[in-house]
Design an enzyme around this catalytic site. Structure first.
Site, PDB file in Angstrom:
ATOM      1  N   THR A   1       0.841  -1.203   0.000  1.00 18.00           N
ATOM      2  CA  THR A   1       0.000   0.000   0.000  1.00 18.00           C
ATOM      3  C   THR A   1       0.872   1.246   0.000  1.00 18.00           C
ATOM      4  O   THR A   1       0.677   2.165  -0.808  1.00 18.00           O
ATOM      5  CB  THR A   1      -0.930  -0.011   1.234  1.00 18.00           C
ATOM      6  OG1 THR A   1      -1.785  -1.154   1.147  1.00 18.00           O
ATOM      7  CG2 THR A   1      -1.756   1.254   1.322  1.00 18.00           C
TER       8      THR A   1
ATOM      9  N   GLN B   1       0.943 -10.040  -5.653  1.00 18.73           N
ATOM     10  CA  GLN B   1       0.469 -11.428  -5.684  1.00 18.73           C
ATOM     11  C   GLN B   1       1.377 -12.329  -6.533  1.00 18.73           C
ATOM     12  O   GLN B   1       1.278 -13.554  -6.449  1.00 18.73           O
ATOM     13  CB  GLN B   1      -0.969 -11.498  -6.218  1.00 18.73           C
ATOM     14  CG  GLN B   1      -1.992 -10.819  -5.332  1.00 18.73           C
ATOM     15  CD  GLN B   1      -2.207 -11.524  -3.985  1.00 18.73           C
ATOM     16  OE1 GLN B   1      -1.701 -12.616  -3.727  1.00 18.73           O
ATOM     17  NE2 GLN B   1      -2.964 -10.886  -3.111  1.00 18.73           N
TER      18      GLN B   1
ATOM     19  N   SER C   1       4.622  -6.865  -1.138  1.00 19.39           N
ATOM     20  CA  SER C   1       4.348  -6.936   0.295  1.00 19.39           C
ATOM     21  C   SER C   1       4.804  -8.297   0.814  1.00 19.39           C
ATOM     22  O   SER C   1       4.500  -9.316   0.186  1.00 19.39           O
ATOM     23  CB  SER C   1       2.839  -6.790   0.516  1.00 19.39           C
ATOM     24  OG  SER C   1       2.570  -6.055   1.667  1.00 19.39           O
TER      25      SER C   1
ATOM     26  N   HIS D   1       3.967 -10.170   3.390  1.00 20.04           N
ATOM     27  CA  HIS D   1       3.067 -11.165   3.992  1.00 20.04           C
ATOM     28  C   HIS D   1       2.302 -11.992   2.967  1.00 20.04           C
ATOM     29  O   HIS D   1       1.602 -12.936   3.327  1.00 20.04           O
ATOM     30  CB  HIS D   1       2.105 -10.505   4.990  1.00 20.04           C
ATOM     31  CG  HIS D   1       1.039  -9.647   4.382  1.00 20.04           C
ATOM     32  ND1 HIS D   1      -0.244 -10.104   4.190  1.00 20.04           N
ATOM     33  CD2 HIS D   1       1.056  -8.376   3.944  1.00 20.04           C
ATOM     34  CE1 HIS D   1      -0.966  -9.124   3.666  1.00 20.04           C
ATOM     35  NE2 HIS D   1      -0.204  -8.062   3.504  1.00 20.04           N
TER      36      HIS D   1
ATOM     37  N   CYS E   1     -20.497  -7.875   1.980  1.00 25.19           N
ATOM     38  CA  CYS E   1     -21.610  -7.138   2.564  1.00 25.19           C
ATOM     39  C   CYS E   1     -21.100  -5.806   3.067  1.00 25.19           C
ATOM     40  O   CYS E   1     -20.063  -5.730   3.715  1.00 25.19           O
ATOM     41  CB  CYS E   1     -22.199  -7.911   3.743  1.00 25.19           C
ATOM     42  SG  CYS E   1     -23.086  -9.355   3.207  1.00 25.19           S
TER      43      CYS E   1
HETATM   44  N1  PMP Z   1      -1.699  -4.939  -3.954  1.00 22.91           N
HETATM   45  C1  PMP Z   1      -2.266  -6.141  -4.060  1.00 22.91           C
HETATM   46  C2  PMP Z   1      -2.423  -6.756  -5.413  1.00 22.91           C
HETATM   47  C3  PMP Z   1      -2.702  -6.826  -2.932  1.00 22.91           C
HETATM   48  O1  PMP Z   1      -3.266  -8.026  -3.053  1.00 22.91           O
HETATM   49  C4  PMP Z   1      -2.550  -6.207  -1.659  1.00 22.91           C
HETATM   50  C5  PMP Z   1      -3.029  -6.889  -0.405  1.00 22.91           C
HETATM   51  N2  PMP Z   1      -4.328  -7.419  -0.508  1.00 22.91           N
HETATM   52  C6  PMP Z   1      -1.946  -4.956  -1.595  1.00 22.91           C
HETATM   53  C7  PMP Z   1      -1.543  -4.365  -2.769  1.00 22.91           C
HETATM   54  C8  PMP Z   1      -1.742  -4.244  -0.302  1.00 22.91           C
HETATM   55  O2  PMP Z   1      -0.797  -4.886   0.506  1.00 22.91           O
HETATM   56  P1  PMP Z   1      -0.584  -4.412   1.992  1.00 22.91           P
HETATM   57  O3  PMP Z   1      -1.928  -4.482   2.647  1.00 22.91           O
HETATM   58  O4  PMP Z   1       0.360  -5.389   2.571  1.00 22.91           O
HETATM   59  O5  PMP Z   1      -0.057  -3.034   1.959  1.00 22.91           O
END
Ligand code: PMP
Length: 382
Positions: free
Chosen positions: A70, A177, A194, A196, A320
């Site tokens: 993000t 991803q 990211s 995680h 939802c």
């Molecule tokens: N980009 C994509 C494609 C994601 O799947 C995600 C997490 N769902 C993010 C950005 C954001 O990652 P983070 O919440 O670790 O900042």
């Protein structure tokens, strides 16, 4: 039973082992390197950065640690906008970007930029012709994610990056991803990820910045000037070490693991199709991440299915909200808005066994069939 590996992944034991010393005795500040504690931490951070760089072979730019994808996405979009050359007022994004790209781009409309949200085809892949038609001289940046976080559809990043390069347009990809799951064989100008999502810790990510492009980015977080002044703040040493270890672990067995998960995923989809011949697998025939299945079973509201199976962690195609049902923007872009409530996203991961997927298949098939029966649904009617 956890089948939501696109939402997040558990830290790999190798990641936890690598991080542990940096939560304990090796606690130095990597920017206070006048003594052995700081030097030790600094070395750990730089080693992690070097490991991270292996994700993008051949890339000669720099990696900046952030708090996640993000922040990396915010940094590249807002940073470029801050220092945009005169006349570069247009930003191109695909309509299926993660909100951290989409909402940041929309925010920049308020600063005078024009944002084009480019369409995808029905299979969820970027419409390359539409993309190409917008690549004019007023474009500051084009941003196309490497793989979508709902459907798992792998985007034509190689083509998009080449088209931009040929025209002197900067290209960014959100590889959150894709990183550690598939080889990243195109070197973009900017890339976000990211930890995680690749079995690393939460709260750390990175932005890759191509050679010579650092000066194009306006600083978003001012302070002590760490990380070349691009992202001030004490680097989170244990988390960077965890990210480095996660990349090592991912690259070590990437091809084999992708193949193993593809086998699990394919068998799952075949089993589901045997029970529901009208099953629709979203994203087909586009290339998809091998550990993801996003599908629709006509006549089965997935909210009902998930309520009946609280022990199973999966994700839905719509959510939802207080006002009722909120359709995913990805499903809407794929012209699936009327069916999003019948869509489910299942994702498999490193701990998933074939037996786990079979148990999931049995539960989903039985429950979906019961829901259809109850509603008097007949597949022929549709
Ligand atoms: N980009 C994509 C494609 C994601 O799947 C995600 C997490 N769902 C993010 C950005 C954001 O990652 P983070 O919440 O670790 O900042």
């Amino acid at each position: 039973m956890y089948f939501d590996y696109l939402a997040t992944t558990p830290p790999d034991p190798r990641v936890l082992d690598a991080m542990r010393p940096y939560w304990e005795g090796r606690f130095g500040n990597p920017h206070a390197d006048a003594h052995i504690y700081g030097l030790d931490a600094k070395e750990a951070v730089e080693e992690a950065r070097a490991k991270l760089a292996r994700l993008l072979p051949g890339a000669r730019g720099e990696w900046t640690f952030t708090s996640g994808a993000t922040e990396a996405n915010n940094l590249v979009l807002k940073g470029l906008a801050d220092l945009a050359p005169a006349g570069r007022t247009r930003i191109l994004v695909s309509a299926i970007e993660h909100p951290s790209v989409l909402e940041t781009a929309r925010f920049l409309r308020g600063r005078g930029f024009t944002v084009d949200e480019l369409p995808v085809n029905n299979d969820g892949a970027l419409d390359v012709d539409a993309f190409t038609s917008r690549l004019g001289e007023d474009v500051l940046l084009a941003s196309v994610m490497w793989a979508n976080n709902e459907t798992g559809v792998i985007q034509p990043v190689e083509a998009a990056a080449r088209l931009c390069r040929e025209r002197g347009i900067l290209f960014h990809t959100d590889a959150t991803q894709a990183a550690g799951k598939i080889p990243l064989e195109t070197v973009p100008d900017f890339l976000s990820l990211s930890a995680h999502k690749l079995y690393g810790p939460k709260g750390i990510g990175a932005l890759y910045v191509g050679p010579g492009l650092r000066s194009r980015l306006g600083v978003q977080i001012h302070g002590g000037g760490q990380q070349d002044g691009l992202r001030s703040g004490t680097v989170a040493v244990p988390l960077t070490v965890g990210l480095g270890a996660a990349v090592d672990a991912a690259l070590a067995g990437m091809t084999e693991e992708a193949r193993r998960l593809q086998d699990i995923r394919n068998r799952f989809e075949e089993g589901l199709r045997a029970s529901f011949p009208d099953l629709r697998v979203n994203g087909e025939p586009s290339p998809r991440l091998s550990h993801v299945s996003h599908f629709q079973i006509p006549g089965v509201p997935m909210a009902d299915l998930m309520a009946a199976l609280p022990e199973i962690a999966v994700a839905r195609g719509s959510a939802c909200s207080t006002g009722g049902e909120e359709i995913s923007h990805v499903m809407a872009a794929m012209r699936m808005e009327f069916f999003a409530h019948e869509c489910l996203r299942v994702s498999f991961g490193r701990p998933t066994t074939q037996a786990d997927a079979e148990a999931l298949l049995a539960s989903v098939a039985e429950t979906a069939a019961a829901i259809r029966d109850q509603a008097g649904f007949s597949a022929q009617k549709k």
